[in-house]
Write a protein that holds these residues in place. Structure first.
Motif, PDB file in Angstrom:
ATOM      1  N   ARG A 172       0.830  -1.208   0.000  1.00  0.00           N
ATOM      2  CA  ARG A 172       0.000   0.000   0.000  1.00  0.00           C
ATOM      3  C   ARG A 172       0.866   1.261   0.000  1.00  0.00           C
ATOM      4  NH1 ARG A 172      -4.854  -1.367   4.301  1.00  0.00           N
ATOM      5  NH2 ARG A 172      -5.752  -3.079   3.118  1.00  0.00           N
ATOM      6  N   LEU A 173       2.002   1.200   0.679  1.00  0.00           N
ATOM      7  CA  LEU A 173       2.927   2.331   0.704  1.00  0.00           C
ATOM      8  C   LEU A 173       3.413   2.635  -0.712  1.00  0.00           C
ATOM      9  CD1 LEU A 173       4.486   4.273   2.644  1.00  0.00           C
ATOM     10  CD2 LEU A 173       6.319   2.572   2.635  1.00  0.00           C
ATOM     11  N   VAL A 174       3.789   1.595  -1.440  1.00  0.00           N
ATOM     12  CA  VAL A 174       4.241   1.753  -2.822  1.00  0.00           C
ATOM     13  C   VAL A 174       3.107   2.350  -3.666  1.00  0.00           C
ATOM     14  CG1 VAL A 174       4.905   0.458  -4.898  1.00  0.00           C
ATOM     15  CG2 VAL A 174       6.034  -0.014  -2.709  1.00  0.00           C
ATOM     16  N   ARG A 175       1.898   1.820  -3.519  1.00  0.00           N
ATOM     17  CA  ARG A 175       0.745   2.336  -4.266  1.00  0.00           C
ATOM     18  C   ARG A 175       0.514   3.817  -3.955  1.00  0.00           C
ATOM     19  NH1 ARG A 175      -4.658   0.766  -1.576  1.00  0.00           N
ATOM     20  NH2 ARG A 175      -3.823   2.365  -0.198  1.00  0.00           N
ATOM     21  N   ASP A 176       0.455   4.154  -2.660  1.00  0.00           N
ATOM     22  CA  ASP A 176       0.131   5.522  -2.257  1.00  0.00           C
ATOM     23  C   ASP A 176       1.199   6.520  -2.692  1.00  0.00           C
ATOM     24  OD1 ASP A 176      -2.174   4.484  -1.167  1.00  0.00           O
ATOM     25  OD2 ASP A 176      -1.666   4.983   0.909  1.00  0.00           O
ATOM     26  N   LEU A 177       2.457   6.144  -2.570  1.00  0.00           N
ATOM     27  CA  LEU A 177       3.517   7.086  -2.919  1.00  0.00           C
ATOM     28  C   LEU A 177       3.642   7.257  -4.422  1.00  0.00           C
ATOM     29  CD1 LEU A 177       6.048   6.344  -0.094  1.00  0.00           C
ATOM     30  CD2 LEU A 177       4.364   8.157  -0.274  1.00  0.00           C
ATOM     31  N   ALA A 178       3.318   6.227  -5.184  1.00  0.00           N
ATOM     32  CA  ALA A 178       3.262   6.385  -6.643  1.00  0.00           C
ATOM     33  C   ALA A 178       2.143   7.357  -7.001  1.00  0.00           C
ATOM     34  CB  ALA A 178       3.057   5.030  -7.316  1.00  0.00           C
ATOM     35  N   GLU A 179       0.994   7.251  -6.335  1.00  0.00           N
ATOM     36  CA  GLU A 179      -0.127   8.172  -6.582  1.00  0.00           C
ATOM     37  C   GLU A 179       0.215   9.602  -6.153  1.00  0.00           C
ATOM     38  OE1 GLU A 179      -4.101   7.060  -5.284  1.00  0.00           O
ATOM     39  OE2 GLU A 179      -3.632   4.947  -5.607  1.00  0.00           O
ATOM     40  N   LEU A 180       0.931   9.746  -5.054  1.00  0.00           N
ATOM     41  CA  LEU A 180       1.260  11.084  -4.554  1.00  0.00           C
ATOM     42  C   LEU A 180       2.205  11.840  -5.485  1.00  0.00           C
ATOM     43  CD1 LEU A 180       1.469  10.405  -0.726  1.00  0.00           C
ATOM     44  CD2 LEU A 180      -0.128  11.966  -1.892  1.00  0.00           C
ATOM     45  N   LYS A 181       3.003  11.118  -6.259  1.00  0.00           N
ATOM     46  CA  LYS A 181       3.896  11.782  -7.216  1.00  0.00           C
ATOM     47  C   LYS A 181       3.099  12.655  -8.179  1.00  0.00           C
ATOM     48  CE  LYS A 181       8.205   9.316  -7.682  1.00  0.00           C
ATOM     49  NZ  LYS A 181       9.056   8.542  -8.586  1.00  0.00           N
ATOM     50  N   ALA A 182       1.906  12.200  -8.543  1.00  0.00           N
ATOM     51  CA  ALA A 182       1.045  12.972  -9.457  1.00  0.00           C
ATOM     52  C   ALA A 182       0.595  14.288  -8.823  1.00  0.00           C
ATOM     53  CB  ALA A 182      -0.167  12.142  -9.870  1.00  0.00           C
ATOM     54  N   HIS A 183       0.701  14.386  -7.502  1.00  0.00           N
ATOM     55  CA  HIS A 183       0.338  15.605  -6.773  1.00  0.00           C
ATOM     56  C   HIS A 183       1.577  16.450  -6.438  1.00  0.00           C
ATOM     57  CE1 HIS A 183      -3.861  14.394  -6.237  1.00  0.00           C
ATOM     58  NE2 HIS A 183      -3.379  13.177  -6.085  1.00  0.00           N
ATOM     59  N   GLY A 184       2.725  16.067  -6.999  1.00  0.00           N
ATOM     60  CA  GLY A 184       3.957  16.816  -6.749  1.00  0.00           C
ATOM     61  C   GLY A 184       4.576  16.540  -5.396  1.00  0.00           C
ATOM     62  N   MET A 185       4.212  15.408  -4.793  1.00  0.00           N
ATOM     63  CA  MET A 185       4.725  15.028  -3.479  1.00  0.00           C
ATOM     64  C   MET A 185       5.723  13.879  -3.675  1.00  0.00           C
ATOM     65  SD  MET A 185       4.626  15.726  -0.249  1.00  0.00           S
ATOM     66  CE  MET A 185       3.229  16.836  -0.146  1.00  0.00           C
ATOM     67  N   HIS A 186       6.963  14.113  -3.311  1.00  0.00           N
ATOM     68  CA  HIS A 186       7.982  13.073  -3.411  1.00  0.00           C
ATOM     69  C   HIS A 186       8.203  12.435  -2.041  1.00  0.00           C
ATOM     70  CE1 HIS A 186       9.956  14.751  -7.325  1.00  0.00           C
ATOM     71  NE2 HIS A 186       8.668  14.497  -7.469  1.00  0.00           N
ATOM     72  N   ALA A 187       8.990  11.355  -2.026  1.00  0.00           N
ATOM     73  CA  ALA A 187       9.265  10.637  -0.786  1.00  0.00           C
ATOM     74  C   ALA A 187      10.667  10.062  -0.819  1.00  0.00           C
ATOM     75  CB  ALA A 187       8.244   9.519  -0.584  1.00  0.00           C
ATOM     76  N   ILE A 188      11.197   9.831   0.368  1.00  0.00           N
ATOM     77  CA  ILE A 188      12.465   9.123   0.523  1.00  0.00           C
ATOM     78  C   ILE A 188      12.340   8.231   1.755  1.00  0.00           C
ATOM     79  CG2 ILE A 188      13.550  10.990   1.868  1.00  0.00           C
ATOM     80  CD1 ILE A 188      16.216  10.183   0.342  1.00  0.00           C
ATOM     81  N   ALA A 189      12.862   7.011   1.630  1.00  0.00           N
ATOM     82  CA  ALA A 189      12.839   6.057   2.741  1.00  0.00           C
ATOM     83  C   ALA A 189      14.258   5.911   3.280  1.00  0.00           C
ATOM     84  CB  ALA A 189      12.308   4.704   2.274  1.00  0.00           C
ATOM     85  N   ILE A 190      14.379   6.056   4.594  1.00  0.00           N
ATOM     86  CA  ILE A 190      15.678   5.974   5.264  1.00  0.00           C
ATOM     87  C   ILE A 190      15.686   4.759   6.182  1.00  0.00           C
ATOM     88  CG2 ILE A 190      17.280   7.152   6.827  1.00  0.00           C
ATOM     89  CD1 ILE A 190      16.027   9.821   5.862  1.00  0.00           C
ATOM     90  N   MET A 191      16.722   3.938   6.055  1.00  0.00           N
ATOM     91  CA  MET A 191      16.891   2.773   6.920  1.00  0.00           C
ATOM     92  C   MET A 191      18.018   3.098   7.891  1.00  0.00           C
ATOM     93  SD  MET A 191      17.822  -0.184   8.289  1.00  0.00           S
ATOM     94  CE  MET A 191      19.493  -0.351   7.673  1.00  0.00           C
ATOM     95  N   SER A 192      17.666   3.217   9.177  1.00  0.00           N
ATOM     96  CA  SER A 192      18.635   3.628  10.196  1.00  0.00           C
ATOM     97  C   SER A 192      18.983   2.531  11.193  1.00  0.00           C
ATOM     98  CB  SER A 192      18.092   4.849  10.957  1.00  0.00           C
ATOM     99  OG  SER A 192      17.942   5.943  10.097  1.00  0.00           O
ATOM    100  N   ASN A 193      18.417   1.348  11.041  1.00  0.00           N
ATOM    101  CA  ASN A 193      18.725   0.265  11.976  1.00  0.00           C
ATOM    102  C   ASN A 193      20.171  -0.190  11.852  1.00  0.00           C
ATOM    103  OD1 ASN A 193      16.221   0.139  13.133  1.00  0.00           O
ATOM    104  ND2 ASN A 193      15.526  -1.638  11.962  1.00  0.00           N
ATOM    105  N   ASP A 194      20.655  -0.852  12.877  1.00  0.00           N
ATOM    106  CA  ASP A 194      21.995  -1.422  12.891  1.00  0.00           C
ATOM    107  C   ASP A 194      21.966  -2.764  12.158  1.00  0.00           C
ATOM    108  OD1 ASP A 194      24.502  -2.407  13.406  1.00  0.00           O
ATOM    109  OD2 ASP A 194      24.295  -2.412  15.599  1.00  0.00           O
ATOM    110  N   PRO A 195      22.455  -2.831  10.911  1.00  0.00           N
ATOM    111  CA  PRO A 195      22.387  -4.089  10.171  1.00  0.00           C
ATOM    112  C   PRO A 195      23.317  -5.164  10.722  1.00  0.00           C
ATOM    113  CG  PRO A 195      23.460  -2.400   8.850  1.00  0.00           C
ATOM    114  CD  PRO A 195      22.992  -1.746  10.123  1.00  0.00           C
ATOM    115  N   ALA A 196      24.268  -4.778  11.572  1.00  0.00           N
ATOM    116  CA  ALA A 196      25.136  -5.782  12.189  1.00  0.00           C
ATOM    117  C   ALA A 196      24.313  -6.683  13.107  1.00  0.00           C
ATOM    118  CB  ALA A 196      26.267  -5.114  12.966  1.00  0.00           C
ATOM    119  N   GLU A 197      23.269  -6.137  13.688  1.00  0.00           N
ATOM    120  CA  GLU A 197      22.391  -6.907  14.579  1.00  0.00           C
ATOM    121  C   GLU A 197      21.170  -7.465  13.852  1.00  0.00           C
ATOM    122  OE1 GLU A 197      22.964  -7.704  17.837  1.00  0.00           O
ATOM    123  OE2 GLU A 197      24.931  -6.791  17.527  1.00  0.00           O
ATOM    124  N   TYR A 198      20.806  -6.859  12.723  1.00  0.00           N
ATOM    125  CA  TYR A 198      19.611  -7.256  11.963  1.00  0.00           C
ATOM    126  C   TYR A 198      19.999  -7.418  10.499  1.00  0.00           C
ATOM    127  CZ  TYR A 198      17.210  -6.255  16.231  1.00  0.00           C
ATOM    128  OH  TYR A 198      16.816  -6.288  17.545  1.00  0.00           O
TER     129      TYR A 198
END
Length: 185
Positions: free
Chosen positions: A57-83
């Motif tokens: 749903r996130l992918v669907r909604d953010l693709a739709e929001l692009k048509a409204h001039g709204m961009h997005a960025i996803a940030i992954m901040s977890n410690d990948p050494a543990e996960y």
């Protein structure tokens, strides 16, 4: 039923800048990410069941929001050494598998998550075109399981409104998710 207090959205708080490597091989900054009408900065990861419940749903909604001039960025901040599921290589795989219509970047130092005050995955920060915070709420009613079809699209409606008016909704329901996995100091 537990009564939740809507978090105070610090309307007008300015988005901290960043420069983070993306799974697309590009380094992304706050300015590069901004759309004509605003930007959604979201803190997500690969392993969190709350994120997994909303990904399609996130992918669907953010693709739709692009048509409204709204961009997005996803940030992954977890410690990948543990996960390990949150490793950069696995970020690349997830971005391709789900066809992310937004940059997916890693915050290895966790400084960006700290600057934003991110606490969980998913954690959403909706900014207007002047980099002023207008939304800090949930995606929808989903928790560890996907909410039924037809529920209110809280994030989508808020960001669509910001695109149109540059103002966020006055009532916002907090996001819920897994805590950010901080590195040991």
């Amino acid at each position: 039923m537990v009564s939740l207090t809507t978090p105070v959205c610090d309307f007008g708080w300015k988005a901290p800048d960043f420069s983070l490597p993306g799974v697309d091989g590009r380094v992304w900054t706050l300015n590069d990410s901004m759309g004509p009408n605003g930007l959604l900065v979201m803190f997500i990861c690969n392993h969190c069941p709350y994120v997994k419940a909303i990904r399609p749903r996130l992918v669907r909604d953010l693709a739709e929001l692009k048509a409204h001039g709204m961009h997005a960025i996803a940030i992954m901040s977890n410690d990948p050494a543990e996960y390990a599921e949150d490793s950069f290589d696995n970020m690349k795989k997830v971005a391709v598998e789900f066809g992310f219509p937004f940059p997916y970047v890693i915050d290895e130092s966790q400084d960006v998550a700290k600057a934003y005050g991110a606490v969980c995955t998913p954690d959403f920060f909706g900014f207007n075109r002047d980099f002023e915070l207008q939304y800090r709420g949930r995606f929808d009613e989903s928790r560890k399981d996907t909410a039924p079809e037809g529920v209110r699209r809280d994030l989508f409606e808020a960001m669509k409104g910001i695109a149109a008016t540059q103002r966020g909704p006055t009532v916002q329901i907090p996001s819920i998710g897994c805590s950010i996995k901080w590195k040991d100091a």
